[in-house]
Design a protein around this motif. Structure first.
Motif, PDB file in Angstrom:
ATOM      1  N   SER A 140       0.819  -1.201   0.000  1.00  0.00           N
ATOM      2  CA  SER A 140       0.000   0.000   0.000  1.00  0.00           C
ATOM      3  C   SER A 140       0.852   1.250   0.000  1.00  0.00           C
ATOM      4  CB  SER A 140      -0.904  -0.008   1.240  1.00  0.00           C
ATOM      5  OG  SER A 140      -1.606   1.208   1.347  1.00  0.00           O
ATOM      6  N   LYS A 141       0.280   2.323  -0.528  1.00  0.00           N
ATOM      7  CA  LYS A 141       0.963   3.608  -0.547  1.00  0.00           C
ATOM      8  C   LYS A 141       0.573   4.486   0.644  1.00  0.00           C
ATOM      9  CE  LYS A 141       1.433   3.749  -5.590  1.00  0.00           C
ATOM     10  NZ  LYS A 141       1.115   4.503  -6.839  1.00  0.00           N
ATOM     11  N   VAL A 142      -0.308   3.964   1.492  1.00  0.00           N
ATOM     12  CA  VAL A 142      -0.698   4.704   2.693  1.00  0.00           C
ATOM     13  C   VAL A 142      -0.362   3.884   3.932  1.00  0.00           C
ATOM     14  CG1 VAL A 142      -2.527   6.046   1.607  1.00  0.00           C
ATOM     15  CG2 VAL A 142      -3.048   3.792   2.547  1.00  0.00           C
ATOM     16  N   SER A 143      -0.119   4.564   5.034  1.00  0.00           N
ATOM     17  CA  SER A 143       0.178   3.889   6.289  1.00  0.00           C
ATOM     18  C   SER A 143      -0.221   4.788   7.452  1.00  0.00           C
ATOM     19  CB  SER A 143       1.671   3.540   6.380  1.00  0.00           C
ATOM     20  OG  SER A 143       2.461   4.723   6.342  1.00  0.00           O
ATOM     21  N   GLN A 170     -10.959   5.295   4.006  1.00  0.00           N
ATOM     22  CA  GLN A 170     -11.479   5.740   5.280  1.00  0.00           C
ATOM     23  C   GLN A 170     -10.613   5.185   6.403  1.00  0.00           C
ATOM     24  OE1 GLN A 170     -15.615   4.319   5.076  1.00  0.00           O
ATOM     25  NE2 GLN A 170     -16.278   6.449   4.916  1.00  0.00           N
ATOM     26  N   VAL A 171     -10.569   5.912   7.500  1.00  0.00           N
ATOM     27  CA  VAL A 171      -9.839   5.482   8.680  1.00  0.00           C
ATOM     28  C   VAL A 171     -10.841   5.016   9.729  1.00  0.00           C
ATOM     29  CG1 VAL A 171      -8.222   6.138  10.502  1.00  0.00           C
ATOM     30  CG2 VAL A 171      -8.007   7.145   8.217  1.00  0.00           C
ATOM     31  N   PHE A 172     -10.593   3.850  10.300  1.00  0.00           N
ATOM     32  CA  PHE A 172     -11.423   3.337  11.388  1.00  0.00           C
ATOM     33  C   PHE A 172     -10.556   3.171  12.628  1.00  0.00           C
ATOM     34  CE2 PHE A 172     -13.811   2.116   7.662  1.00  0.00           C
ATOM     35  CZ  PHE A 172     -15.143   2.272   8.046  1.00  0.00           C
ATOM     36  N   LEU A 173     -11.096   3.560  13.759  1.00  0.00           N
ATOM     37  CA  LEU A 173     -10.411   3.412  15.040  1.00  0.00           C
ATOM     38  C   LEU A 173     -11.207   2.454  15.911  1.00  0.00           C
ATOM     39  CD1 LEU A 173      -9.669   7.188  15.707  1.00  0.00           C
ATOM     40  CD2 LEU A 173      -8.102   5.508  14.719  1.00  0.00           C
ATOM     41  N   CYS A 174     -10.516   1.553  16.590  1.00  0.00           N
ATOM     42  CA  CYS A 174     -11.174   0.576  17.447  1.00  0.00           C
ATOM     43  C   CYS A 174     -10.571   0.609  18.842  1.00  0.00           C
ATOM     44  CB  CYS A 174     -11.030  -0.839  16.889  1.00  0.00           C
ATOM     45  SG  CYS A 174     -11.840  -1.117  15.308  1.00  0.00           S
ATOM     46  N   LEU A 175     -11.440   0.609  19.848  1.00  0.00           N
ATOM     47  CA  LEU A 175     -11.005   0.468  21.238  1.00  0.00           C
ATOM     48  C   LEU A 175     -11.021  -1.019  21.564  1.00  0.00           C
ATOM     49  CD1 LEU A 175     -10.275   1.862  23.946  1.00  0.00           C
ATOM     50  CD2 LEU A 175     -12.727   1.834  24.477  1.00  0.00           C
ATOM     51  N   ILE A 228      -5.585   0.636  21.279  1.00  0.00           N
ATOM     52  CA  ILE A 228      -6.257   1.257  20.139  1.00  0.00           C
ATOM     53  C   ILE A 228      -5.686   0.671  18.853  1.00  0.00           C
ATOM     54  CG2 ILE A 228      -6.655   3.400  18.869  1.00  0.00           C
ATOM     55  CD1 ILE A 228      -8.120   3.369  21.483  1.00  0.00           C
ATOM     56  N   ILE A 229      -6.573   0.352  17.939  1.00  0.00           N
ATOM     57  CA  ILE A 229      -6.149  -0.104  16.610  1.00  0.00           C
ATOM     58  C   ILE A 229      -6.744   0.839  15.569  1.00  0.00           C
ATOM     59  CG2 ILE A 229      -6.481  -1.904  14.863  1.00  0.00           C
ATOM     60  CD1 ILE A 229      -6.179  -3.961  17.044  1.00  0.00           C
ATOM     61  N   ALA A 230      -5.896   1.271  14.653  1.00  0.00           N
ATOM     62  CA  ALA A 230      -6.348   2.090  13.528  1.00  0.00           C
ATOM     63  C   ALA A 230      -6.105   1.305  12.251  1.00  0.00           C
ATOM     64  CB  ALA A 230      -5.582   3.413  13.477  1.00  0.00           C
ATOM     65  N   PHE A 231      -7.089   1.337  11.360  1.00  0.00           N
ATOM     66  CA  PHE A 231      -6.854   0.706  10.059  1.00  0.00           C
ATOM     67  C   PHE A 231      -7.480   1.548   8.958  1.00  0.00           C
ATOM     68  CE2 PHE A 231     -10.730  -1.382  11.621  1.00  0.00           C
ATOM     69  CZ  PHE A 231     -11.577  -1.356  10.524  1.00  0.00           C
ATOM     70  N   ILE A 232      -6.898   1.439   7.769  1.00  0.00           N
ATOM     71  CA  ILE A 232      -7.334   2.189   6.601  1.00  0.00           C
ATOM     72  C   ILE A 232      -7.928   1.206   5.606  1.00  0.00           C
ATOM     73  CG2 ILE A 232      -6.624   3.781   4.772  1.00  0.00           C
ATOM     74  CD1 ILE A 232      -4.069   4.312   6.465  1.00  0.00           C
ATOM     75  N   SER A 237     -14.601  -1.038  -1.671  1.00  0.00           N
ATOM     76  CA  SER A 237     -14.381  -2.480  -1.650  1.00  0.00           C
ATOM     77  C   SER A 237     -14.197  -3.052  -0.249  1.00  0.00           C
ATOM     78  CB  SER A 237     -13.151  -2.829  -2.487  1.00  0.00           C
ATOM     79  OG  SER A 237     -11.965  -2.364  -1.857  1.00  0.00           O
ATOM     80  N   MET A 238     -13.902  -2.201   0.743  1.00  0.00           N
ATOM     81  CA  MET A 238     -13.582  -2.593   2.121  1.00  0.00           C
ATOM     82  C   MET A 238     -12.220  -3.260   2.242  1.00  0.00           C
ATOM     83  SD  MET A 238     -17.244  -3.905   3.714  1.00  0.00           S
ATOM     84  CE  MET A 238     -16.565  -4.081   5.370  1.00  0.00           C
ATOM     85  N   ALA A 239     -11.426  -3.279   1.173  1.00  0.00           N
ATOM     86  CA  ALA A 239     -10.076  -3.833   1.248  1.00  0.00           C
ATOM     87  C   ALA A 239      -9.232  -3.007   2.221  1.00  0.00           C
ATOM     88  CB  ALA A 239      -9.428  -3.835  -0.133  1.00  0.00           C
ATOM     89  N   VAL A 240      -8.552  -3.681   3.130  1.00  0.00           N
ATOM     90  CA  VAL A 240      -7.742  -3.003   4.141  1.00  0.00           C
ATOM     91  C   VAL A 240      -6.344  -2.751   3.592  1.00  0.00           C
ATOM     92  CG1 VAL A 240      -6.713  -3.203   6.444  1.00  0.00           C
ATOM     93  CG2 VAL A 240      -9.063  -3.988   6.038  1.00  0.00           C
ATOM     94  N   LYS A 241      -5.889  -1.524   3.718  1.00  0.00           N
ATOM     95  CA  LYS A 241      -4.599  -1.133   3.152  1.00  0.00           C
ATOM     96  C   LYS A 241      -3.497  -0.974   4.197  1.00  0.00           C
ATOM     97  CE  LYS A 241      -6.638   1.277  -0.810  1.00  0.00           C
ATOM     98  NZ  LYS A 241      -6.669   2.546  -1.589  1.00  0.00           N
ATOM     99  N   ALA A 242      -3.857  -0.685   5.424  1.00  0.00           N
ATOM    100  CA  ALA A 242      -2.859  -0.491   6.469  1.00  0.00           C
ATOM    101  C   ALA A 242      -3.528  -0.619   7.828  1.00  0.00           C
ATOM    102  CB  ALA A 242      -2.191   0.873   6.333  1.00  0.00           C
ATOM    103  N   ALA A 243      -2.737  -0.950   8.835  1.00  0.00           N
ATOM    104  CA  ALA A 243      -3.246  -1.052  10.187  1.00  0.00           C
ATOM    105  C   ALA A 243      -2.118  -0.831  11.179  1.00  0.00           C
ATOM    106  CB  ALA A 243      -3.880  -2.424  10.424  1.00  0.00           C
ATOM    107  N   TYR A 244      -2.484  -0.378  12.373  1.00  0.00           N
ATOM    108  CA  TYR A 244      -1.474  -0.141  13.407  1.00  0.00           C
ATOM    109  C   TYR A 244      -2.145  -0.239  14.773  1.00  0.00           C
ATOM    110  CZ  TYR A 244       2.790   1.689  15.516  1.00  0.00           C
ATOM    111  OH  TYR A 244       3.943   1.814  16.258  1.00  0.00           O
ATOM    112  N   MET A 245      -1.393  -0.702  15.762  1.00  0.00           N
ATOM    113  CA  MET A 245      -1.918  -0.878  17.102  1.00  0.00           C
ATOM    114  C   MET A 245      -1.033  -0.177  18.121  1.00  0.00           C
ATOM    115  SD  MET A 245      -2.739  -4.477  19.050  1.00  0.00           S
ATOM    116  CE  MET A 245      -3.393  -4.527  20.725  1.00  0.00           C
ATOM    117  N   THR A 246      -1.652   0.445  19.118  1.00  0.00           N
ATOM    118  CA  THR A 246      -0.894   1.075  20.193  1.00  0.00           C
ATOM    119  C   THR A 246      -1.626   0.915  21.506  1.00  0.00           C
ATOM    120  OG1 THR A 246       0.239   3.127  20.851  1.00  0.00           O
ATOM    121  CG2 THR A 246      -1.981   3.368  19.989  1.00  0.00           C
TER     122      THR A 246
END
Length: 249
Positions: A140-143, A170-175, A228-232, A237-246
């Motif tokens: 992916s070109k985004v992170s 779109q960016v989604f944040l999860c607790l 917290i988890i963030a994913f793009i 299509s709902m295809a996930v391009k990037a994700a990160y956890m902190t």
């Protein structure tokens, strides 16, 4: 003498080429992220093996940002004897959106979806391994550049920043609660003690900005440290391009 020099140069060229390929592979591997979503329910007797598979995956990739795994508890099992305390209608709707996007016949549990593209029965270890292998090629070109979260009073404030151009993303944040242990009183799993990992407690709506903040409510029944988890993902299509956890600071 010339032959020796030529052979020496050839060896060096081969060594350099191999080193270059290894470097390129490691760089490429670092750009791939696998987001594993498990759709599960404490009321489903087929789900505990999938919950265990997810827990083992999280343990295997302990804090490795290349594989991030979360569990969404759906609510359509709640009327069958046991109301899952982590189930939410919004999580069921997310799964139904996958039914549409992936052209499936219906929603079911347990189900795993990797990077919003590869779906299979959530307890199928070989299918999981196959999907993770495919995800290595999902570049992916985004992170997620920056992701921070702080708790104060009754709110958890999250700030995020995306590196790269967001087109139809779109960016989604999860607790997240890393671990929840529940004694099941009724239903198909009645009498069992179930352990769920990386349980999604709250999720933001799709955020369209590449930089911003979002507030979660501190859960009333908070027992453990939260994350917290963030994913793009692609809006269409709902295809996930990037994700990160902190973890929370």
């Amino acid at each position: 003498m010339r032959l020796i020099i030529s052979m020496f140069c050839l060896v060096n060229i081969i060594s350099c080429t191999k080193a270059q390929k290894q470097t390129e592979m490691s760089v490429n591997k670092g750009n791939s992220v696998a987001l594993v979503e498990l759709f599960t329910s404490q009321g489903c007797s087929s789900c505990p093996p999938a919950d265990e598979l997810l827990a083992n995956l999280i343990k295997e990739y302990n804090d490795n940002q290349q594989v991030i795994a979360i569990s969404f508890h759906v609510d359509y099992w709640d009327r069958l004897g046991w109301k899952d305390p982590f189930s939410q209608r919004v999580f069921t709707q997310r799964q139904r959106n996958y039914v549409d996007k992936l052209d499936l016949r219906s929603a079911y549990t347990p189900q795993m979806v990797v990077n919003g593209k590869y779906e299979f029965v959530g307890s199928d270890k070989s299918a999981l391994q196959s999907a993770l292998k495919k995800a290595q090629d999902d570049f992916s070109k985004v992170s997620v550049k920056n992701l921070m979260a702080k708790e104060s009073n009754d709110a958890i404030s999250v700030s995020y920043e995306i590196d790269g151009k967001m087109d139809e993303d779109q960016v989604f944040l999860c607790l997240i609660s890393p671990k929840e242990v529940t004694s099941i009183k009724r239903g198909e799993n009645g009498g069992r003690i179930l352990t769920n990992t990386n349980v999604v407690l709250q999720m933001s709506e799709g955020l369209n900005n590449s930089k911003g903040t979002y507030d979660f409510k501190v859960p009333e029944s908070k027992k453990n440290d939260l994350a917290i988890i963030a994913f793009i993902s692609d809006k269409n299509s709902m295809a996930v391009k990037a994700a990160y956890m902190t973890k929370l600071e």
